[in-house]
Design a protein around this motif. Structure first.
Motif, PDB file in Angstrom:
ATOM      1  N   VAL A 101       0.840  -1.206   0.000  1.00  0.00           N
ATOM      2  CA  VAL A 101       0.000   0.000   0.000  1.00  0.00           C
ATOM      3  C   VAL A 101       0.872   1.252   0.000  1.00  0.00           C
ATOM      4  O   VAL A 101       0.593   2.221  -0.709  1.00  0.00           O
ATOM      5  CB  VAL A 101      -0.938  -0.001   1.218  1.00  0.00           C
ATOM      6  N   LYS A 102       1.953   1.217   0.782  1.00  0.00           N
ATOM      7  CA  LYS A 102       2.879   2.349   0.825  1.00  0.00           C
ATOM      8  C   LYS A 102       3.457   2.627  -0.561  1.00  0.00           C
ATOM      9  O   LYS A 102       3.535   3.780  -0.998  1.00  0.00           O
ATOM     10  CB  LYS A 102       4.012   2.068   1.820  1.00  0.00           C
ATOM     11  N   PHE A 103       3.854   1.566  -1.256  1.00  0.00           N
ATOM     12  CA  PHE A 103       4.450   1.753  -2.579  1.00  0.00           C
ATOM     13  C   PHE A 103       3.415   2.256  -3.586  1.00  0.00           C
ATOM     14  O   PHE A 103       3.679   3.197  -4.345  1.00  0.00           O
ATOM     15  CB  PHE A 103       5.061   0.450  -3.083  1.00  0.00           C
ATOM     16  N   THR A 265       6.584  12.805   0.656  1.00  0.00           N
ATOM     17  CA  THR A 265       5.652  12.003  -0.148  1.00  0.00           C
ATOM     18  C   THR A 265       4.196  12.266   0.202  1.00  0.00           C
ATOM     19  O   THR A 265       3.313  12.056  -0.627  1.00  0.00           O
ATOM     20  CB  THR A 265       5.920  10.499   0.044  1.00  0.00           C
ATOM     21  N   GLY A 266       3.946  12.694   1.434  1.00  0.00           N
ATOM     22  CA  GLY A 266       2.566  12.865   1.875  1.00  0.00           C
ATOM     23  C   GLY A 266       1.895  11.550   2.242  1.00  0.00           C
ATOM     24  O   GLY A 266       0.685  11.499   2.459  1.00  0.00           O
ATOM     25  N   ILE A 267       2.712  10.481   2.354  1.00  0.00           N
ATOM     26  CA  ILE A 267       2.199   9.139   2.655  1.00  0.00           C
ATOM     27  C   ILE A 267       2.687   8.713   4.028  1.00  0.00           C
ATOM     28  O   ILE A 267       3.855   8.924   4.385  1.00  0.00           O
ATOM     29  CB  ILE A 267       2.690   8.116   1.602  1.00  0.00           C
ATOM     30  N   CYS A 268       1.834   8.084   4.816  1.00  0.00           N
ATOM     31  CA  CYS A 268       2.205   7.586   6.134  1.00  0.00           C
ATOM     32  C   CYS A 268       3.193   6.430   5.991  1.00  0.00           C
ATOM     33  O   CYS A 268       2.936   5.479   5.241  1.00  0.00           O
ATOM     34  CB  CYS A 268       0.969   7.132   6.903  1.00  0.00           C
ATOM     35  N   GLY A 269       4.292   6.478   6.722  1.00  0.00           N
ATOM     36  CA  GLY A 269       5.302   5.444   6.644  1.00  0.00           C
ATOM     37  C   GLY A 269       4.940   4.169   7.371  1.00  0.00           C
ATOM     38  O   GLY A 269       5.692   3.194   7.328  1.00  0.00           O
ATOM     39  N   ILE A 270       3.776   4.148   8.036  1.00  0.00           N
ATOM     40  CA  ILE A 270       3.349   2.951   8.769  1.00  0.00           C
ATOM     41  C   ILE A 270       2.288   2.176   8.000  1.00  0.00           C
ATOM     42  O   ILE A 270       2.486   1.005   7.657  1.00  0.00           O
ATOM     43  CB  ILE A 270       2.828   3.326  10.166  1.00  0.00           C
TER      44      ILE A 270
END
Length: 280
Positions: A101-103, A265-270
């Protein structure tokens, strides 16, 4: 040891421990529990677990994690710099696996960082990481919708999409390792010239650094996170691909910006969700 079944993880770890190693490396999120149990039972061995997160690690176990959203962002920026149609695609693995999901979300964010609302990002998740035929079918569907750049983000399933795209003459971007040497057999496989790059997780660097720590006595349990800032997230050489100078400059600009902290990135790293979005 290459494990054929999840049921064999504990036995294979035990076989490795029977050789009295100083360091034992296990790979994959599915082997996390067995690695943690073995580490607790073998305090004199340093354990390195790749893609393994635990709420609390034994003092002799490092869980190597990665900022996959940064790798996805880099891949998305490259895709947006290469596309002529304004449509790019990503073939993902399981949606319940946070690194995937992160990618995927990082890829979308990276593409939009370059082209904004002018880019259309097609994405799909798959139930299996080991179905290259399904990945190829996904890529074909995306190309039918106008995508001219496809990235894989789901093991052999994603690589099936990458291979199908490159063989069809669309740009392809690999993931995790340099797929020029794996999926495209060092440039001898059809479509090698259309593999633009691969978003790389420097597993080798993480393992090297932690083995070195075990040797010099500085090894300590806990999370070890690979990022663009510590050279753990990057992209592979272009190899046979004729990448326009402008696209090459743009992707390096993005990588450097992530490393320096000037690009977010604006994306949560978790959990991999967009920051501000409600977690599942």
């Amino acid at each position: 040891i290459e494990t054929a079944s999840e049921a064999d993880y504990a036995a294979n770890i035990a076989t490795s421990l029977s050789q009295d190693p100083d360091v034992l490396v296990t790979v994959g999120f599915l082997i996390t529990t067995d690695t943690g149990l073995a580490a607790a039972d073998n305090p004199d061995v340093s354990f390195i677990g790749i893609d393994q997160w635990m709420p609390e690690y034994p003092a002799n176990m490092v869980g190597v994690l990665f900022n996959e959203h940064e790798g996805g962002f880099i891949a998305g920026a490259l895709a947006a710099s290469l596309t002529e149609s304004g449509v790019v695609g990503v073939v993902g693995g399981r949606e319940d696996v946070p690194p995937v999901v992160k990618f995927v979300n990082g890829y979308e964010a990276g593409a939009k960082y370059i082209l904004g609302a002018d880019v259309r990002v097609l994405s799909i998740y798959n139930e299996s990481f080991t179905d290259p035929a399904k990945g190829a079918s996904d890529a074909a569907q995306f190309m039918g919708e106008g995508a001219d750049v496809i990235v894989g983000a789901g093991g052999p399933t994603g690589s099936g999409g990458v291979k199908a795209a490159a063989e069809a003459g669309a740009w392809a971007i690999g993931v995790d390792q340099d797929e020029y040497f794996t999926t495209f057999a060092g440039g001898t496989a059809p479509g090698s010239e259309f593999l633009a790059s691969s978003a790389m997780k420097r597993v080798d660097l993480a393992v090297f650094r932690n083995i070195a720590a075990a040797i010099d006595g500085s090894f300590a349990g806990g999370m070890y996170i690979l990022t663009a800032a510590n050279d753990g997230i990057t992209y592979a050489p272009f190899h046979d691909a004729m990448i326009p100078d402008g696209a090459a400059a743009k992707v390096e600009e993005v990588r450097a910006g992530l490393a320096a902290g000037t690009i977010d990135t604006g994306i949560c790293g978790i959990d991999g969700l967009y920051l501000g979005a409600e977690s599942a």
